[in-house]
Motif scaffolding. Structure first.
Motif, PDB file in Angstrom:
ATOM      1  N   ARG A 199       1.047  -1.291  -0.461  1.00  0.00           N
ATOM      2  CA  ARG A 199       0.476   0.264   0.028  1.00  0.00           C
ATOM      3  C   ARG A 199       0.762   1.373  -0.377  1.00  0.00           C
ATOM      4  O   ARG A 199       0.481   2.255  -0.309  1.00  0.00           O
ATOM      5  CB  ARG A 199      -1.058   0.174   1.496  1.00  0.00           C
ATOM      6  N   GLU A 200       2.036   1.127   0.218  1.00  0.00           N
ATOM      7  CA  GLU A 200       3.159   1.945   0.922  1.00  0.00           C
ATOM      8  C   GLU A 200       3.823   3.139  -0.771  1.00  0.00           C
ATOM      9  O   GLU A 200       3.528   3.921  -1.184  1.00  0.00           O
ATOM     10  CB  GLU A 200       4.300   1.705   1.722  1.00  0.00           C
ATOM     11  N   THR A 201       4.478   1.259  -1.816  1.00  0.00           N
ATOM     12  CA  THR A 201       4.837   1.636  -2.631  1.00  0.00           C
ATOM     13  C   THR A 201       4.318   1.354  -3.931  1.00  0.00           C
ATOM     14  O   THR A 201       3.631   2.610  -4.705  1.00  0.00           O
ATOM     15  CB  THR A 201       5.559   0.775  -2.474  1.00  0.00           C
ATOM     16  N   TYR A 202       2.806   0.687  -3.554  1.00  0.00           N
ATOM     17  CA  TYR A 202       1.647   0.900  -5.421  1.00  0.00           C
ATOM     18  C   TYR A 202       0.141   1.139  -4.738  1.00  0.00           C
ATOM     19  O   TYR A 202      -0.506  -0.385  -4.686  1.00  0.00           O
ATOM     20  CB  TYR A 202       1.883  -0.641  -5.607  1.00  0.00           C
TER      21      TYR A 202
ATOM     22  N   ILE B  12      -4.765  -5.746  -3.627  1.00  0.00           N
ATOM     23  CA  ILE B  12      -4.525  -6.894  -2.967  1.00  0.00           C
ATOM     24  C   ILE B  12      -5.973  -7.705  -2.229  1.00  0.00           C
ATOM     25  O   ILE B  12      -6.908  -7.512  -2.711  1.00  0.00           O
ATOM     26  CB  ILE B  12      -4.064  -6.345  -1.810  1.00  0.00           C
ATOM     27  N   LEU B  13      -5.384  -9.140  -2.290  1.00  0.00           N
ATOM     28  CA  LEU B  13      -6.282 -10.063  -2.366  1.00  0.00           C
ATOM     29  C   LEU B  13      -4.865 -10.606  -0.964  1.00  0.00           C
ATOM     30  O   LEU B  13      -4.008 -11.436  -1.497  1.00  0.00           O
ATOM     31  CB  LEU B  13      -5.908 -11.373  -3.640  1.00  0.00           C
ATOM     32  N   GLY B  14      -5.437 -10.672  -0.005  1.00  0.00           N
ATOM     33  CA  GLY B  14      -4.740 -11.178   0.554  1.00  0.00           C
ATOM     34  C   GLY B  14      -5.259 -12.389   2.041  1.00  0.00           C
ATOM     35  O   GLY B  14      -6.598 -12.383   1.580  1.00  0.00           O
TER      36      GLY B  14
ATOM     37  N   THR C  12      -6.338 -10.994   6.044  1.00  0.00           N
ATOM     38  CA  THR C  12      -7.115  -9.589   5.858  1.00  0.00           C
ATOM     39  C   THR C  12      -7.957  -8.662   5.089  1.00  0.00           C
ATOM     40  O   THR C  12      -8.804  -8.419   5.042  1.00  0.00           O
ATOM     41  CB  THR C  12      -6.357  -9.250   7.276  1.00  0.00           C
ATOM     42  N   GLY C  13      -6.850  -9.034   3.715  1.00  0.00           N
ATOM     43  CA  GLY C  13      -6.693  -7.533   2.901  1.00  0.00           C
ATOM     44  C   GLY C  13      -7.601  -8.134   1.457  1.00  0.00           C
ATOM     45  O   GLY C  13      -6.743  -8.820   0.693  1.00  0.00           O
ATOM     46  N   CYS C  14      -8.390  -7.394   1.713  1.00  0.00           N
ATOM     47  CA  CYS C  14      -8.618  -7.375   0.329  1.00  0.00           C
ATOM     48  C   CYS C  14      -8.918  -6.044  -0.287  1.00  0.00           C
ATOM     49  O   CYS C  14     -10.305  -5.644  -0.099  1.00  0.00           O
ATOM     50  CB  CYS C  14     -10.114  -8.768   0.304  1.00  0.00           C
ATOM     51  N   THR C  15      -8.755  -5.622  -1.437  1.00  0.00           N
ATOM     52  CA  THR C  15      -8.635  -3.931  -1.223  1.00  0.00           C
ATOM     53  C   THR C  15      -8.223  -4.559  -3.152  1.00  0.00           C
ATOM     54  O   THR C  15      -8.011  -4.706  -3.801  1.00  0.00           O
ATOM     55  CB  THR C  15      -7.891  -3.324  -0.758  1.00  0.00           C
TER      56      THR C  15
END
Length: 271
Positions: free
Chosen positions: A64-67, A72-74, A77-80
């Motif tokens: 998230r910091e770089t791109y 993201i599919l994690g 916890t992370g799906c955005t």
């Protein structure tokens, strides 16, 4: 517009970043493995440890910091932004059962998909310090050295890898696995994602997994296997693509050293 014309010039940058993510994963996972934490079962019955959550949190932070515009599919916890052209797919600890029981075949799987097609894949094995990197249009590397799968193998001389008989549930998957196993020279069990790396450098010939793998389990495997000259599909011969659905499960996974062997394997799995 295909990968070559759309983002080929950016793949080296993304591949370097994927290896940075693998470095982060290696540091955290290796530290946690020295003092194996307790695990809990998720709603689907699969285990999760503090290491899964810590690795994923750090990798997602870095992405998230770089791109910030990438999806993201994690696993945890992370799906955005799953509708974006570029989506990172992260399995922080692939083989949590291995990790939680103190065995070292677990790894981290990191992939980048372009328009649902996996174009970068990293299999990071923290304990051994081994890393396989696949990039679309390039040769797969093992710790920075180009590798290639074995070709022109007779089925009777092949080494087969399978997670274990319990992963082939139901009469059809079980009988397909048994038919194939009987044709091969010998079988290795429980190697997990490391087996697909071994296939890419010619140490195994066939990797077989059952039908309970999710998108984050197989996306990183595709560029690694294909970049070494191998082939990877589901049990029906269909190629893998990003599926933005956490409940999706693949119809089995089969990888082979070359296309000719792949067709023979599919015939035994689906007589």
């Amino acid at each position: 517009m295909g990968v070559t014309t759309a983002i080929q010039s950016d793949l080296n940058e993304f591949a370097e970043f994927a290896q940075h993510l693998a470095d982060l994963s290696r540091s955290i996972a290796h530290h946690e493995f020295q003092n194996i934490p307790a695990f809990q079962n998720k709603g689907d019955g699969s285990p999760v440890t503090a290491a899964d959550e810590a690795v994923e949190a750090e990798l997602l932070r870095a992405i998230r910091e770089t791109y910030p515009d990438h999806g993201i599919l994690g696993e945890e916890t992370g799906c955005t932004n799953l509708d974006r052209d570029l989506v990172w797919v992260v399995d922080p600890i692939d083989g949590t059962k291995s990790f939680a029981t103190g065995t070292s075949t677990f790894g981290s799987l990191i992939a980048l998909c372009h328009r649902q097609k996996p174009v970068i894949g990293v299999i990071e094995l923290p304990v051994s310090g081994w890393r396989y990197v696949g990039v679309a249009g390039e040769v797969t590397s093992f710790n920075g050295v180009p590798v290639s799968s074995r070709k022109d193998m007779r089925l009777s001389d092949c080494v087969l890898s399978a997670s274990g008989g319990e992963f082939f549930r139901g009469p059809a998957p079980r009988s397909g696995f048994e038919r194939l196993r009987e044709q091969c020279d010998w079988t290795v069990y429980g190697a997990g994602c490391s087996a697909f790396g071994s296939l890419s450098r010619g140490l195994m010939d066939i990797c077989l997994e059952g039908a309970n793998l999710a998108t984050f389990d197989f996306c990183a495997l595709v560029p690694v296997v294909e970049g070494a000259g191998g082939k990877i599909t589901d049990w029906r011969g269909r190629p893998f693509r990003l599926v933005p659905d956490m409940t999706h499960r693949a119809d089995g996974v089969v990888a082979t050293g070359d296309a000719a062997l792949h067709e023979k394997v599919l015939q035994f799995l689906n007589p």
